[in-house]
Enzyme design. Structure first.
Site, PDB file in Angstrom:
ATOM      1  N   SER A  78       0.793  -1.235   0.000  1.00 48.28           N
ATOM      2  CA  SER A  78       0.000   0.000   0.000  1.00 48.28           C
ATOM      3  C   SER A  78       0.822   1.279   0.000  1.00 48.28           C
ATOM      4  O   SER A  78       0.301   2.340  -0.297  1.00 48.28           O
ATOM      5  CB  SER A  78      -0.951  -0.007   1.198  1.00 48.28           C
ATOM      6  OG  SER A  78      -0.220  -0.108   2.385  1.00 48.28           O
TER       7      SER A  78
ATOM      8  N   HIS B 282      -5.558  -4.314  -1.308  1.00 47.22           N
ATOM      9  CA  HIS B 282      -5.418  -3.254  -2.317  1.00 47.22           C
ATOM     10  C   HIS B 282      -5.420  -3.782  -3.748  1.00 47.22           C
ATOM     11  O   HIS B 282      -5.269  -3.003  -4.692  1.00 47.22           O
ATOM     12  CB  HIS B 282      -4.130  -2.453  -2.069  1.00 47.22           C
ATOM     13  CG  HIS B 282      -4.242  -1.541  -0.893  1.00 47.22           C
ATOM     14  ND1 HIS B 282      -4.803  -0.295  -0.955  1.00 47.22           N
ATOM     15  CD2 HIS B 282      -3.898  -1.734   0.407  1.00 47.22           C
ATOM     16  CE1 HIS B 282      -4.777   0.269   0.232  1.00 47.22           C
ATOM     17  NE2 HIS B 282      -4.239  -0.583   1.086  1.00 47.22           N
TER      18      HIS B 282
ATOM     19  N   LYS C 158     -12.490  -1.227   0.911  1.00 54.01           N
ATOM     20  CA  LYS C 158     -11.761  -0.364  -0.029  1.00 54.01           C
ATOM     21  C   LYS C 158     -12.528  -0.324  -1.364  1.00 54.01           C
ATOM     22  O   LYS C 158     -13.485   0.423  -1.472  1.00 54.01           O
ATOM     23  CB  LYS C 158     -10.319  -0.842  -0.170  1.00 54.01           C
ATOM     24  CG  LYS C 158      -9.573  -0.810   1.172  1.00 54.01           C
ATOM     25  CD  LYS C 158      -8.108  -1.074   1.015  1.00 54.01           C
ATOM     26  CE  LYS C 158      -7.407  -1.400   2.314  1.00 54.01           C
ATOM     27  NZ  LYS C 158      -7.437  -0.396   3.364  1.00 54.01           N
TER      28      LYS C 158
HETATM   29  N1  PMP Z   1      -4.758  -5.621   4.982  1.00 53.55           N
HETATM   30  C1  PMP Z   1      -4.196  -4.651   4.253  1.00 53.55           C
HETATM   31  C2  PMP Z   1      -3.080  -5.000   3.315  1.00 53.55           C
HETATM   32  C3  PMP Z   1      -4.672  -3.335   4.342  1.00 53.55           C
HETATM   33  O1  PMP Z   1      -4.124  -2.361   3.607  1.00 53.55           O
HETATM   34  C4  PMP Z   1      -5.733  -3.050   5.225  1.00 53.55           C
HETATM   35  C5  PMP Z   1      -6.338  -1.659   5.347  1.00 53.55           C
HETATM   36  N2  PMP Z   1      -5.515  -0.654   5.675  1.00 53.55           N
HETATM   37  C6  PMP Z   1      -6.260  -4.088   5.982  1.00 53.55           C
HETATM   38  C7  PMP Z   1      -5.766  -5.361   5.829  1.00 53.55           C
HETATM   39  C8  PMP Z   1      -7.361  -3.835   6.955  1.00 53.55           C
HETATM   40  O2  PMP Z   1      -8.580  -3.802   6.302  1.00 53.55           O
HETATM   41  P1  PMP Z   1      -9.839  -3.119   6.969  1.00 53.55           P
HETATM   42  O3  PMP Z   1      -9.685  -1.655   6.814  1.00 53.55           O
HETATM   43  O4  PMP Z   1     -10.995  -3.697   6.238  1.00 53.55           O
HETATM   44  O5  PMP Z   1      -9.835  -3.530   8.417  1.00 53.55           O
END
Ligand code: PMP
Length: 397
Positions: free
Chosen positions: A186, A214, A244
């Site tokens: 990310s 992502h 997302k």
């Molecule tokens: N895994 C990854 C790779 C993420 O980027 C994120 C979100 N920042 C999450 C898990 C967590 O997802 P959520 O926002 O649905 O809790």
């Protein structure tokens, strides 16, 4: 009376963070988190949300959520295994499995929760986990919770992964070994080298786990990084978030029926935390239907991402080596990066700065998240602001 030790701890540590410039301030939105957001009465071009496809504000999802509430109420009322499984939870899981081309899927209350749930349901203290050093915080916490030995490998370094996998396997110390990676990273927008990872996994009998938070909705015509590489039947765990590209909230694992059966009896957030609300589930079902029927939003996302990337590059910014819509604008120095983000904001663009410790020292960046919902006019407005502020701060010529 409150605890004195706690008071001292909080005072000292909050002060320390503030002095180091690491205390996050939060700007509440007065609008939906769409391509234009309102903060303190000002409208800004939004380049900070994960709402990749614009579905978080889509009328079809809103209507589905309202219908979900009208039919089932606001809360599911219990955990999944007591009587908090509504028919629509099962419908969502079937749709997710079809979307990901796996036998089955299980939904959780968030992506974070999902990683905490899934890793520790399968791995334990007699096991080892090979984890990319840039994996998301929820993966790191999920690994810790499992009490397995955590072996970090250098970011996307397949030689390092192979050497560590070989060593772990040959040590004979571990019952099971898992390799775990983000599908798309990310902070830089680079894609995990899944074909090589799968080969190494097959050579050393590793369990494969890809968190595609992502990549889902973005790569592989929307179905994600695993589909992008054509590896759907060679990855054990495909993790996704519903927060997302899907535009709602929640997380899921897609995989073999037996894996999902196991997670339904052994993963703790499924057993002990109330299930997703009817509104969330109904909106997620609608989102998956939209993505299954058409790749139009996905195409628009890529068009917009390319447009923004070309524009920033032409202006002379360093946008790193992203392979996805995530577009970092790398400034380097932490203080300058924060100043740049603030000046962009003053001029009408909301793009957050990301600095150490989230990214390595000296690689501070403003991260841009274009979406399918941006118009060319909005992106042009953002680029004009980038040009103005970039020149004023001497970042570009
Ligand atoms: N895994 C990854 C790779 C993420 O980027 C994120 C979100 N920042 C999450 C898990 C967590 O997802 P959520 O926002 O649905 O809790």
């Amino acid at each position: 009376m409150s605890s004195k030790i706690l008071d001292v701890f909080l005072k000292e540590n909050l002060e320390d963070l503030k002095q180091k410039g690491l205390y996050n301030t939060i700007d509440p939105l007065e609008s939906p988190n769409g391509p234009i957001i309102t903060i303190n009465g000002r409208n800004l071009v939004n380049l900070s949300s994960n709402n990749y496809l614009g579905l978080a504000t889509d009328e079809r999802l809103k209507e589905a959520a309202i219908a979900g509430v009208k039919k089932y109420g606001t809360g599911a009322g219990a955990v999944r295994t007591i009587n908090g499984t509504l028919k629509i939870h099962l419908e969502l899981e079937e749709k997710l499995a079809a979307f990901k081309k796996t036998e089955a899927a299980i939904a959780y209350q968030s992506g974070f929760n999902c990683n905490m749930a899934a890793i520790s349901a399968v791995m334990d203290k007699n096991d080892a986990i090979l984890s990319d050093e840039l994996n998301h915080a929820s993966i790191i916490d999920g690994c810790r919770l499992s009490r397995s030995k955590i072996i970090r490998f250098n970011h996307s370094d397949m030689e390092d992964l192979r050497a560590r996998a070989k060593e772990a396997k040959e040590s004979g110390q571990f019952n099971k070994i898992m390799v775990i990676t983000d599908g798309v990273f990310s902070m830089d927008g680079d894609i995990a080298k899944l074909p090589e990872i799968v080969e190494i996994a097959e050579e050393f009998d590793l369990i494969t786990y890809v968190d595609d938070a992502h990549g889902s909705g973005v790569l592989g015509d929307g179905a994600g990084t695993v589909k992008h590489f054509g590896l759907s039947d060679r990855i054990d765990f495909q993790i996704g978030t519903l927060s997302k590209a899907i535009g709602v909230v929640g997380g899921y694992v897609a995989g073999k029926q037996s894996l999902i059966d196991w997670l339904k009896v052994r993963s703790r957030p499924f057993l002990f935390s109330t299930s997703l609300t009817p509104a969330d589930v109904a909106a997620c079902i609608k989102a998956i239907e939209i993505l299954t029927e058409s790749t139009e939003l996905n195409k628009k996302l890529w068009e917009n991402a390319d447009y923004l990337k070309v524009g920033l590059k032409k202006l002379g910014f360093n946008i790193g080596h992203s392979e996805t819509p995530i577009t970092p604008c790398i400034i380097g120095d932490e203080v300058k990066t924060q100043e740049f983000s603030k000046r962009l904001n003053d001029e009408g663009v909301y793009a957050k700065s990301i600095v150490f410790p989230t990214v390595p020292k000296g690689t501070g960046r403003v991260r841009n998240m274009p979406s399918a919902a941006h118009t060319t006019e909005m992106l042009d407005r953002a680029l004009a602001v980038y040009e103005k502020v970039g020149k004023e701060m001497g970042l570009i010529g």
